[in-house]
Each structure stands twice: as C-alpha cells, then as structure tokens.
Design an enzyme around this catalytic site. Structure first.
Site, PDB file in Angstrom:
ATOM      1  N   GLY A  12      41.224  47.545  18.296  1.00 41.74           N
ATOM      2  CA  GLY A  12      40.860  46.508  19.253  1.00 41.74           C
ATOM      3  C   GLY A  12      41.575  45.208  18.976  1.00 41.74           C
ATOM      4  O   GLY A  12      41.024  44.119  19.178  1.00 41.74           O
ATOM      5  N   VAL A  64      39.919  54.900  20.355  1.00 39.30           N
ATOM      6  CA  VAL A  64      39.541  55.216  18.980  1.00 39.30           C
ATOM      7  C   VAL A  64      38.251  56.035  18.895  1.00 39.30           C
ATOM      8  O   VAL A  64      37.798  56.359  17.789  1.00 39.30           O
ATOM      9  CB  VAL A  64      39.414  53.933  18.125  1.00 39.30           C
ATOM     10  CG1 VAL A  64      40.791  53.347  17.849  1.00 39.30           C
ATOM     11  CG2 VAL A  64      38.508  52.902  18.785  1.00 39.30           C
ATOM     12  N   SER A 142      27.219  43.661  12.724  1.00 33.06           N
ATOM     13  CA  SER A 142      26.551  42.571  13.429  1.00 33.06           C
ATOM     14  C   SER A 142      25.145  42.364  12.901  1.00 33.06           C
ATOM     15  O   SER A 142      24.459  43.322  12.510  1.00 33.06           O
ATOM     16  CB  SER A 142      26.495  42.877  14.930  1.00 33.06           C
ATOM     17  OG  SER A 142      25.663  41.960  15.605  1.00 33.06           O
ATOM     18  N   TYR A 155      23.656  48.930  20.673  1.00 32.94           N
ATOM     19  CA  TYR A 155      24.552  48.125  19.832  1.00 32.94           C
ATOM     20  C   TYR A 155      23.985  47.988  18.418  1.00 32.94           C
ATOM     21  O   TYR A 155      24.706  48.137  17.427  1.00 32.94           O
ATOM     22  CB  TYR A 155      24.756  46.759  20.476  1.00 32.94           C
ATOM     23  CG  TYR A 155      25.815  45.914  19.819  1.00 32.94           C
ATOM     24  CD1 TYR A 155      27.166  46.246  19.942  1.00 32.94           C
ATOM     25  CD2 TYR A 155      25.482  44.782  19.091  1.00 32.94           C
ATOM     26  CE1 TYR A 155      28.153  45.471  19.346  1.00 32.94           C
ATOM     27  CE2 TYR A 155      26.457  43.999  18.493  1.00 32.94           C
ATOM     28  CZ  TYR A 155      27.789  44.343  18.621  1.00 32.94           C
ATOM     29  OH  TYR A 155      28.757  43.562  18.034  1.00 32.94           O
ATOM     30  N   ALA A 158      24.394  51.266  16.559  1.00 31.29           N
ATOM     31  CA  ALA A 158      25.779  51.472  16.132  1.00 31.29           C
ATOM     32  C   ALA A 158      26.105  50.637  14.903  1.00 31.29           C
ATOM     33  O   ALA A 158      26.715  51.121  13.942  1.00 31.29           O
ATOM     34  CB  ALA A 158      26.735  51.137  17.275  1.00 31.29           C
ATOM     35  N   LYS A 159      25.689  49.364  14.928  1.00 32.69           N
ATOM     36  CA  LYS A 159      26.012  48.481  13.813  1.00 32.69           C
ATOM     37  C   LYS A 159      25.192  48.799  12.569  1.00 32.69           C
ATOM     38  O   LYS A 159      25.676  48.653  11.443  1.00 32.69           O
ATOM     39  CB  LYS A 159      25.823  47.024  14.240  1.00 32.69           C
ATOM     40  CG  LYS A 159      26.804  46.578  15.319  1.00 32.69           C
ATOM     41  CD  LYS A 159      28.256  46.852  14.935  1.00 32.69           C
ATOM     42  CE  LYS A 159      29.244  46.300  15.941  1.00 32.69           C
ATOM     43  NZ  LYS A 159      30.653  46.620  15.587  1.00 32.69           N
TER      44      LYS A 159
END
Length: 249
Positions: A12, A64, A142, A155, A158-159
C-alpha cells in the site's frame, strides 16, 4: 543512512501513510519496492520521488490478499533488487458498520486486506530472510484493536489479529536474525484518518491524552526505529504511536 544497501517492501505504498513510509525509508538510504493495487499514478509518483533521492525504486501492482499476486510481487522485487530486507505490512481497508448491518463481503474485505495480506506477505519473504539470517518485519496495527470502537468490528478484529500474528511469528524466527513488531496507531493525519468526517474526529479527540492527532512523520520515525539496527533486540512488540489513547500494561 541507516538503511544503505537495504531493500524495503512497503505494501500500500502508493498513497496515504504508505507513501510517507516508502519515502521515509528512501531518505534513510533504502531501495524501495512500492506495492499498490489501484493507485498506479500515486505509486509512480512515489517511485519518481525515490529515484530523485538517488535510490532504486520499483512499483509493483499486486492485490496482497491474493497468494499468487504476492508470490509474483516478491519474485519480481527479488529479481530486480536482489533481496528484501524489510517488509512493512501497511495495506488495509475500512468497511465500518454495526455488526447487525455489516455484510459478509465487507467483513471478508477488511480481514483479507488487513490480516490475511500480512500473513501472505510475511510468509513470502521469510524464506529468503531466514536463508540470509537477517530481516525486519513491521506491521501497521491500530488502537481500534483494544478500544472496541463502535462500528469497527471487522477492522478491530483484523488489527487484533495482527498483534497475535506478530507475537507468534516473532517467536518462530527469533533465532534467525529476524525481528517482527507492529505499530499500534491512533488518529494520524493521513490515510484511513481521511475516511472519517471531521465531526467524528472532533468527538474522538477528548479520548486522546495528548489532545491531538498524530503526524505521519511520527509514525515513520517509529517504523524506521523498529526496522533499524538500534532495535535489534526488540521483537514481538506492539509500539503505540497514538498519543496515549491506548496504553499497554
């Protein structure tokens, strides 16, 4: 020039925080692989800026979250630049909604781009890092993983996964000259921060002990440190760059 003769892959890297990270490593002497999925123009601009610094740079399009794309990206980077010393797992997407409104495709997109991608990229670079006896892996996580912010279940999941993945991988490669760490970010003036309306950020600021959002260069400085020789005895850690919004014990 802490990264002279080092090759860094930033996922990214064509926009947002990834752009700042790619340029930050280049300013410290690194050659940089700039991964992008959609922002080709941005990636080319980053490559041009890195080349202007006298460093080698390569823009590589790859999703990715797709194993074949990741394999091809690492193969191309290795073929053209020789090896990969540092991997920065930065790519991510946001699809916020309460659990009862969150669609399965949106959940999958967040998990695939934020967690599965880190696994695939790490797995792809580890063989050469293990063979060379050197490597640095820095993943962008995060504070959302610990705060439980409304509407951010995918989110945050995932983090939070990044944290567990970081600790396990660090233990698995600790004797091979490879360190694996992550950055626990708060509100930063770039990237995903731009997706939130100003009123949302304004309501969130009172939660930040330092009373302000972070600057991209503050994240870059932390990433550079974790990837440097100065941090050679630091592994399996989550370093908070979040103004104190998330304090670890």
């Amino acid at each position: 020039m802490r990264f002279k003769d080092r090759v860094v892959l930033v996922t990214g890297g064509g926009r947002g925080l990834g752009r700042h990270l790619a340029l930050g490593f280049a300013r410290e002497g690194a050659d940089v692989v700039v991964n992008y999925r959609e922002s080709e123009a941005g990636a080319r601009e980053v490559v041009d800026s890195i080349s202007a610094l006298g460093r080698r740079a390569l823009a590589v399009r790859a999703d990715v979250s797709v194993p074949s794309d990741v394999g091809n990206m690492v193969a191309r980077a290795t073929e053209q630049l020789g090896h990969i010393d540092v991997l920065v797992n930065n790519a991510a997407v946001v699809r916020d909604a309460p659990v009862w409104k969150l669609s399965e495709p949106d959940w999958d997109a967040v998990i695939d781009n934020g967690l599965k991608a880190a696994f695939l990229c790490t797995k792809a670079v580890l063989p050469q890092m293990r063979a060379r006896g050197y490597g640095r892996i820095v993943s962008i996580s995060s504070s959302a993983a610990q705060l439980g912010s409304f509407g951010m279940s995918a989110y945050a999941a995932a983090k939070a996964g990044i944290g567990g993945f970081t600790r396990v991988t660090a233990r698995e490669v600790a004797t091979k000259g490879i360190t694996v760490n992550s950055l626990l970010l708060g509100y930063i003036e770039v990237g995903l921060y731009d997706a939130y309306p100003p009123e949302v950020v304004e309501r969130a600021l009172p939660q930040v002990p330092m009373g302000r959002v972070g600057k991209p260069e503050e994240v870059v400085a932390a990433a550079l440190f974790l990837a440097s020789e100065e941090a050679s005895y630091i592994t399996g850690q989550e370093l908070g760059v979040n103004g104190g919004v998330c304090m670890q014990t």
